[in-house]
Enzyme design. Sequence first.
Site, PDB file in Angstrom:
ATOM      1  N   TYR A  65      -2.207  -3.211 -10.030  1.00  0.00           N
ATOM      2  CA  TYR A  65      -2.716  -4.227  -9.236  1.00  0.00           C
ATOM      3  C   TYR A  65      -3.731  -5.036 -10.451  1.00  0.00           C
ATOM      4  O   TYR A  65      -4.633  -4.630 -10.685  1.00  0.00           O
ATOM      5  CB  TYR A  65      -3.595  -4.051  -8.150  1.00  0.00           C
ATOM      6  CG  TYR A  65      -2.661  -3.459  -7.053  1.00  0.00           C
ATOM      7  CD1 TYR A  65      -1.415  -3.591  -7.100  1.00  0.00           C
ATOM      8  CD2 TYR A  65      -3.289  -2.958  -5.699  1.00  0.00           C
ATOM      9  CE1 TYR A  65      -0.583  -2.931  -6.088  1.00  0.00           C
ATOM     10  CE2 TYR A  65      -2.624  -2.504  -4.713  1.00  0.00           C
ATOM     11  CZ  TYR A  65      -1.140  -2.394  -4.783  1.00  0.00           C
ATOM     12  OH  TYR A  65      -0.522  -1.867  -3.865  1.00  0.00           O
ATOM     13  N   ASN A 312      -8.060 -10.654  11.507  1.00  0.00           N
ATOM     14  CA  ASN A 312      -7.032  -9.841  11.490  1.00  0.00           C
ATOM     15  C   ASN A 312      -7.490  -8.596  12.557  1.00  0.00           C
ATOM     16  O   ASN A 312      -6.894  -7.710  13.041  1.00  0.00           O
ATOM     17  CB  ASN A 312      -6.830  -9.158  10.313  1.00  0.00           C
ATOM     18  CG  ASN A 312      -5.987 -10.270   9.494  1.00  0.00           C
ATOM     19  OD1 ASN A 312      -5.229 -11.133  10.201  1.00  0.00           O
ATOM     20  ND2 ASN A 312      -5.559 -10.155   8.226  1.00  0.00           N
TER      21      ASN A 312
END
Length: 358
Positions: A65, A312
Amino acid sequence: MSTPPTFDPKNMPFRRLGPSGLRVPVFSLGGWLTFGKSVVGDPCKEIMKLAFENGINMFDTAEVYSQGKSEEEMGRVIKELGWRRSDIVVTTKLYWGTRPGPNNGGLSRKHIIEGTQESLARLQLDYVDVIFAHRADTNVPMEEVVRAFNYVIEKGWAFYWATSEWSSEQIEEAYHIADKLHLIPPIAEQCQHNMFHRERPEKEYAKIYSSYNIGTTVWSALASGLLTGKYNDGIPEGSRFDVEKSFFSGTLKELQSPEGQEKIRKVKELTKLAQEELQTTPSALALAWVARNPNTSTVILGATKPEQLLENLKAIEVIPKLTPEILEKIEAILGNKPGGVNQYGRPSLDPFGKLSHL
């Protein structure tokens, strides 16, 4: 020396990670495509601090990443916020490495051991809780892979190991070898699972769940944002599909096709159901739907802004509202439930029997 902040799980539900005794929050925070790339510096700290304050104590990253920068950002924040190591669960993944070279990637014993050490250095940690094989390596004998991850565990650099996007056959092979050699098998599979991606997590892995009680740490539960509804009328400026055009070129092309337009139509119907029957957002509905699956251990959230994370987390309230009736309505909209195993005309077993699902 200041006292470390105390972790308060608030209303966050916790589950065991697969067959292990490790408890993880139903929603965790990941750094894919965000930390070390579009999110750096103070915003990383702000998002991770907010997550911790709202019951998220699991943080997922990977060596690949942002070429290691995601691990560096997460490690820096963990150190600066002064969290107790026992209060948090940190996971990372190995496979692609951070630089070219014949042995700087894959799952050879060399890269598993050296890659683990480099990840820990970037994270500024003595150990991670779980280390994942980010993909299967068909060029390395499975026995070497299993032995190498066990070595990492024996050295105290990780407590558990797991897989990511492995086939059911590969996971089963790892289990058989671990059993034969009296070694530790993987405890989880990090797979893509969402309303539009169901065959592997719901059908292919069915035998893996029943045989080994393996759990999933789900990525892309929102189908890279498609299930949020924000792409219902085009690609908004500053959205993930806009900022990461090259990465999502295939997805963008699909959205122009009849199949892509059909997905948009379904998202609009899901949006209506979420708003009218559950008084929630399509994002919260989609996340709760994945979390509702009994094989899901944790759903990894991505966030570029604090308010996105809070939005979320409303999914926690939606999970108990997903009654059989609501789930049937969702299935009617989706129309893509994976079929069962072909019985070649044999009559079905009693659905309440112990082995009827095999």
